[in-house]
Design an enzyme around this catalytic site. Structure first.
Site, PDB file in Angstrom:
ATOM      1  N   ILE A 209     -18.343  -1.801   1.330  1.00  0.00           N
ATOM      2  CA  ILE A 209     -19.638  -1.943   0.678  1.00  0.00           C
ATOM      3  C   ILE A 209     -20.593  -0.899   1.236  1.00  0.00           C
ATOM      4  O   ILE A 209     -20.746  -0.770   2.458  1.00  0.00           O
ATOM      5  CB  ILE A 209     -20.208  -3.352   0.932  1.00  0.00           C
ATOM      6  CG1 ILE A 209     -19.247  -4.416   0.377  1.00  0.00           C
ATOM      7  CG2 ILE A 209     -21.589  -3.513   0.335  1.00  0.00           C
ATOM      8  CD1 ILE A 209     -19.490  -5.810   0.938  1.00  0.00           C
ATOM      9  N   SER A 210     -21.224  -0.134   0.361  1.00  0.00           N
ATOM     10  CA  SER A 210     -22.217   0.854   0.740  1.00  0.00           C
ATOM     11  C   SER A 210     -21.638   1.877   1.711  1.00  0.00           C
ATOM     12  O   SER A 210     -20.814   2.684   1.348  1.00  0.00           O
ATOM     13  CB  SER A 210     -23.463   0.174   1.292  1.00  0.00           C
ATOM     14  OG  SER A 210     -24.500   1.102   1.421  1.00  0.00           O
TER      15      SER A 210
END
Length: 483
Positions: A209-210
């Site tokens: 994520i990210s």
């Protein structure tokens, strides 16, 4: 690198978070990033001499100890995480820190989750956290451990120890195979698991994520012979965040202004492992159209890159809407394991990860029994809109209903205004920006929504001919039903 609302590397260089932005006094990009990132959650493993592992009791996503906002994992109350020096010391169904796992030039920590019913030759899923996150946070805030219980694979949660808590996806060392930095340590974790658990080397996968999504792109580029597929939630293309001055932040890439031809993007990936001619890992990409941390144009650039790397047409072989507000395109084939799968979430910001998405990533990996998309949970909100228009303007009254069984304490309803519409004023909510992808935020007096309770707000807008109402809404990052 990248991460999530208050939990994200990508937040660096921004003064506002994807959800509720506060503009403090001027800050450096790194400080700004750390300030906007909310806790998201995760951890890891490696290969070689005997290691040390520490089992832990970090509560998993969905437990009472989890804290966090919709669309992002919570921090999770962390108890002591045990350590182990060998696979024999790793307690089943317990998060364990493993030490001494092999080459680790950047001092990453490795956390491991081995289910009680681990498969004989298990698959390995590397779950990489967002900026300001950690391995234990990723464990607590995502469902990969519970999915491992169901399907018998092993989960590695790498964890950054540098101050930023962001993964290195920028340095020349990180962007070449064996160059050093974080990718080398993560590769060592995978090797350790393969050696200790006789894992299936054809079933090693990466997701993140990210900042972790950025690292997923990097891992698949640096080690195409190690990873079979990846799933990147709110990331950027391999090499997009590259810097040569020691900085971890690339504002042009984060802002979505770095564009290249498909071949140029593909050459960056191929250049990380010169001479490699073997098979390339498949890629699943996720991005919200309202992402203001790692801007939405990065999604299209990732599609350009991975379709080129995998040698498939950029014309989708299939397009569908698996969930309201989602557009899924598949490239190279139409099935669940297409070479490239891209999911765009209308009106959703940087913190797009939600429960159920991990299962969809596993379907793409080919790890779910029987294949096919798991059904998303029932919508926890419903939105109705009534508009009244005239030749150059309109008014809209929006009713939001909490259809879940739990109360909502503070709401942000994201949606995209039709082209040509500009909000001039509103009531019972603050709406910003005035056009495009907007967010309505509760007033002080209507923040609480009990189960089955409703709130109505409205706005007046000008238009240039299109007076339609918006059609896709997300409440605190979760898609709402409309009617």
């Amino acid at each position: 690198m990248g991460a999530l609302p208050p939990t994200d590397l990508a937040e660096r260089g921004k003064d506002v978070t994807p959800r509720t932005r506060v503009h403090p006094p001027r800050r450096t990009p790194l400080v700004a990033l750390l300030a906007v990132l909310l806790p998201f959650l995760m951890a890891g493993l490696l290969a070689a001499p005997p290691a040390t592992a520490h089992p832990g009791t970090v509560p998993r996503a969905g437990t009472a100890a989890q804290a966090g906002t919709a669309g992002q994992p919570g921090t999770g109350a962390r108890a002591a995480v045990p350590r182990a020096a060998s696979a024999d010391a790793v307690r089943a169904a317990t998060l364990t820190e493993v030490t001494g796992f092999g080459a680790n030039p950047s001092g990453l920590q490795m956390y491991l989750y081995v289910p009680a019913a681990v498969a004989a030759h298990p698959a390995v899923v590397v779950a990489v956290h967002y900026c300001t996150g950690s391995g234990p946070a990723m464990y607590a805030g995502t469902e990969f451990a519970s999915l491992a219980d169901r399907y018998g694979f092993v989960v590695v949660y790498p964890s950054v120890t540098r101050a930023s808590k962001c993964f290195d996806v920028s340095s020349p060392a990180a962007l070449r195979r064996g160059g050093g930095s974080d990718p080398v340590g993560i590769r060592s974790m995978v090797d350790w698991v393969v050696a200790r658990y006789a894992a299936d080397t054809a079933k090693v996968f990466a997701t993140g994520i990210s900042s972790g999504a950025m690292m997923t792109n990097v891992l698949l580029g640096d080690y195409p012979d190690v990873f079979a597929a990846g799933a990147a939630f709110s990331g950027v293309p391999f090499g997009c965040f590259a810097t040569t001055d020691g900085s971890e932040w690339n504002s042009a890439c984060a802002g979505g202004t770095v564009t290249r031809t498909p071949q140029e993007w593909g050459d960056l990936v191929r250049g990380s492992y010169p001479g490699y001619t073997g098979p390339r890992p498949r890629m699943q990409l996720w991005h919200g159209t309202a992402d203001d941390t790692l801007r939405y144009p990065n999604f299209g650039e990732e599609v350009k890159q991975w379709t080129d790397v995998l040698g498939v047409s950029r014309t989708p072989a299939a397009t569908d809407t698996p969930v309201g507000g989602w557009t899924r395109t598949r490239y190279g084939s139409t099935g669940d394991q297409a070479p490239v799968e891209a999911i765009s979430l209308q009106g959703v910001g940087h913190n797009l990860y939600a429960s159920g998405m991990g299962a969809r990533a596993l379907t793409f990996f080919g790890l779910t029994a029987g294949g096919g998309d798991p059904q998303p949970p029932a919508a926890s909100c419903k939105v109705t809109v009534a508009t009244s228009a005239w030749n150059t303007g309109l008014t809209a009254n929006v009713t939001l209903t909490n259809t879940s069984t739990t109360a909502v304490d503070g709401w942000r309803l994201a949606f995209t205004l039709p082209s040509g519409q500009t909000v001039t004023n509103g009531w019972n909510a603050t709406i910003a920006p005035a056009s495009g992808a907007v967010t309505a935020t509760n007033a002080a007096y209507n923040a609480a929504l009990a189960p089955n309770a409703s709130v109505t707000f409205g706005y007046q807008a000008t238009h240039t001919g299109n007076s339609a109402a918006p059609g896709a809404f997300t409440l605190n990052g979760t898609a709402c039903a409309t009617g």
